[in-house]
Design an enzyme around this catalytic site. Structure first.
Site, mmCIF file in Angstrom:
data_model
loop_
_atom_site.group_PDB
_atom_site.id
_atom_site.type_symbol
_atom_site.label_atom_id
_atom_site.label_comp_id
_atom_site.label_asym_id
_atom_site.label_seq_id
_atom_site.Cartn_x
_atom_site.Cartn_y
_atom_site.Cartn_z
ATOM 1 N N ARG A 76 -18.760 24.073 -54.537
ATOM 2 C CA ARG A 76 -17.624 23.741 -54.670
ATOM 3 C C ARG A 76 -17.081 22.371 -54.885
ATOM 4 N NH1 ARG A 76 -20.317 23.785 -48.807
ATOM 5 N NH2 ARG A 76 -21.887 23.142 -49.769
ATOM 6 N N ARG A 87 -14.182 31.592 -53.446
ATOM 7 C CA ARG A 87 -14.407 32.219 -51.890
ATOM 8 C C ARG A 87 -13.263 31.906 -51.423
ATOM 9 N NH1 ARG A 87 -17.047 32.009 -49.414
ATOM 10 N NH2 ARG A 87 -18.149 30.382 -48.170
ATOM 11 N N ARG A 144 -27.610 23.356 -58.323
ATOM 12 C CA ARG A 144 -26.210 23.514 -57.357
ATOM 13 C C ARG A 144 -24.932 23.565 -58.163
ATOM 14 N NH1 ARG A 144 -25.747 24.045 -51.708
ATOM 15 N NH2 ARG A 144 -27.546 25.257 -51.087
ATOM 16 N N TYR A 155 -36.702 28.754 -41.911
ATOM 17 C CA TYR A 155 -35.035 29.143 -41.858
ATOM 18 C C TYR A 155 -35.194 29.546 -41.078
ATOM 19 C CZ TYR A 155 -32.625 26.305 -45.170
ATOM 20 O OH TYR A 155 -32.517 25.315 -45.743
ATOM 21 N N ASP A 210 -28.427 33.233 -53.504
ATOM 22 C CA ASP A 210 -29.302 32.422 -52.553
ATOM 23 C C ASP A 210 -31.036 32.059 -51.623
ATOM 24 O OD1 ASP A 210 -28.028 29.623 -50.246
ATOM 25 O OD2 ASP A 210 -29.198 30.931 -48.896
#
Ligand SMILES: Cc1c2[nH]c(c1CCC(=O)O)Cc1[nH]c(c(CCC(=O)O)c1C)Cc1[nH]c(c(CCC(=O)O)c1C)Cc1[nH]c(c(C)c1CCC(=O)O)C2
Length: 370
Positions: free
Chosen positions: A39, A48, A35, A162, A84
């Site tokens: 963020r 974003r 990652r 998921y 992703d």
């Protein structure tokens, strides 16, 4: 040369990651961060603020830009394409939303075996995931050979989690019910996923990915028995078939990394599953993993992501301990999982620089002794 063709890529100037992955000698330990585009970087947050998460993934220029952000800041030894793992369930026809503050959400998760009929089983990855291939090709050109580019996919069990749970979860109790109640349907789903993941990873190599990482992020919800039945066989098929299919297309296979978070019970098996590199989460003792893998694979990891909250001096101490435990060969330094959004980028720089300078120092010392 046009940036949209997967040929005439700029010559690679830093091949440390590739050498380490192949078990060749390295003068210092390569490092990248799971990652690393995310963020904790203000330039990512700015991007974003203007663009929805999957729009960034689906727009090659935006995905490329975000991939390059950490490369501009830090002396990282690899870039990882911004995307992703959940783009694969989308390619199979499922809707996935990324909800700020909550994470991914599937409005219509799979509930019963008959729901498998809703999935598109003959996915043409060039049509459904071609935007990822375009982003990879563009990024290979834009990297100008500075560092290699990693492609990736989620592993079958993790994606199954998921698709059935519908989002993140403490227990993953719904997909686990499938394993015990609907064993046959579970294998059907895992086979559907394995097939598309293989095509997807091969497509990434053809587009220009120089290494591949497979994320089995929810291995920790399994036990040795269920891992051996529902995860490991599919992981092995993926490693073997990606290599074969890349060769069949006249390309050289690339090193593959398996990161099975929480699979401390499976490290010996993972070292023999066809991957060149086994990624470790931060709960694994590097010395134990070295003993279990006996030099068969390169190990990747595994500093506690939380250690980036420590002072820069303390980070150097922790990195030194980590490098002494792994040794400086057959090692790719990384965190034991993704970086937290609240980490100070200066501390990432301290981590990256510490890996480089301390591993170089250890290597020089051992040369002098010999
Ligand atoms: C499980 C998983 C996912 N995605 C991924 C995994 C496997 C790795 C792991 O175990 O963490 C993989 C992933 N996701 C992302 C990358 C990009 C490349 C990189 O820099 O590593 C990679 C390699 C971007 C992302 N994927 C996501 C973000 C943050 C969301 C945002 O920008 O709003 C990023 C940068 C969202 C995401 N995507 C996913 C979750 C659970 C979340 C929400 C969690 C969170 O909020 O941190 C699914």
């Amino acid at each position: 040369m046009a940036a949209n063709t997967a040929e005439n890529f700029p010559e690679l100037k830093n091949d440390l990651m590739l050498r380490a992955a192949r078990g060749e000698k390295t003068e210092r330990v390569p490092v990248w961060v799971m990652r690393q585009a995310g963020r904790y970087l203000e330039e990512f947050r700015a991007m974003r603020a203007e663009n929805e998460f999957f729009k960034v993934c689906q727009t090659p220029e935006l995905a490329c830009e975000v991939t390059l952000q950490p490369i501009r800041r830090f002396q990282l030894d690899a870039a990882i394409i911004f995307s992703d793992i959940l783009v694969v369930p989308q390619a199979l026809g499922m809707t996935v939303e990324m909800i700020p503050g909550k994470g991914p959400s599937f409005p219509e998760p799979l509930k019963l075996p008959e729901d498998l009929s809703k999935l598109d089983k003959d996915v043409d990855v060039n049509k459904t995931l071609g935007y990822v291939f375009d982003a990879i090709t563009l990024t290979r050109h834009k990297l100008e050979g500075k560092v290699p580019l990693i492609g990736f996919s989620g592993a079958p069990w993790t994606l199954m989690c998921y698709m059935i749970e519908g989002g993140g979860s403490e227990s993953m109790s719904k997909p686990k019910q499938w394993l015990y109640k609907y064993e046959e349907a579970s294998h059907q789903l895992l086979n559907i996923l394995t097939k598309v993941i293989i095509d997807y990873l091969v497509g990434q190599v053809i587009a220009g990915a120089q290494l591949l990482q497979v994320f089995e992020s929810h291995a920790g919800h399994l036990c040795a028995r269920t891992f051996n039945t529902f995860a490991l066989p599919y992981l092995s098929i993926i490693a073997r078939q990606v290599e074969e299919k890349v060769r069949a297309q006249g390309k050289e296979p690339v090193p593959m990394i398996i990161f099975a978070k929480g699979a401390h019970y499976a490290i010996e098996d993972l070292a023999q599953s066809g991957y060149e590199v086994v990624g470790l989460d931060w709960t694994v003792n590097p010395k134990t993993a070295r003993h279990q893998t006996q030099g068969k694979v390169t190990l990747q990891g595994n500093m506690d992501p939380g250690a980036l909250y420590a002072s820069k001096e303390e980070i150097r101490t922790i990195v030194r301990e980590m490098l002494e435990q792994f040794g400086t060969q057959q090692h790719i330094a990384n965190l034991g999982h993704g970086i937290y959004p609240t980490i100070d980028p200066d501390h990432v720089e301290a981590f990256v620089d510490a890996v480089h300078s301390i591993s170089e120092e250890i290597n020089l010392d051992s040369k002098k002794k010999n």
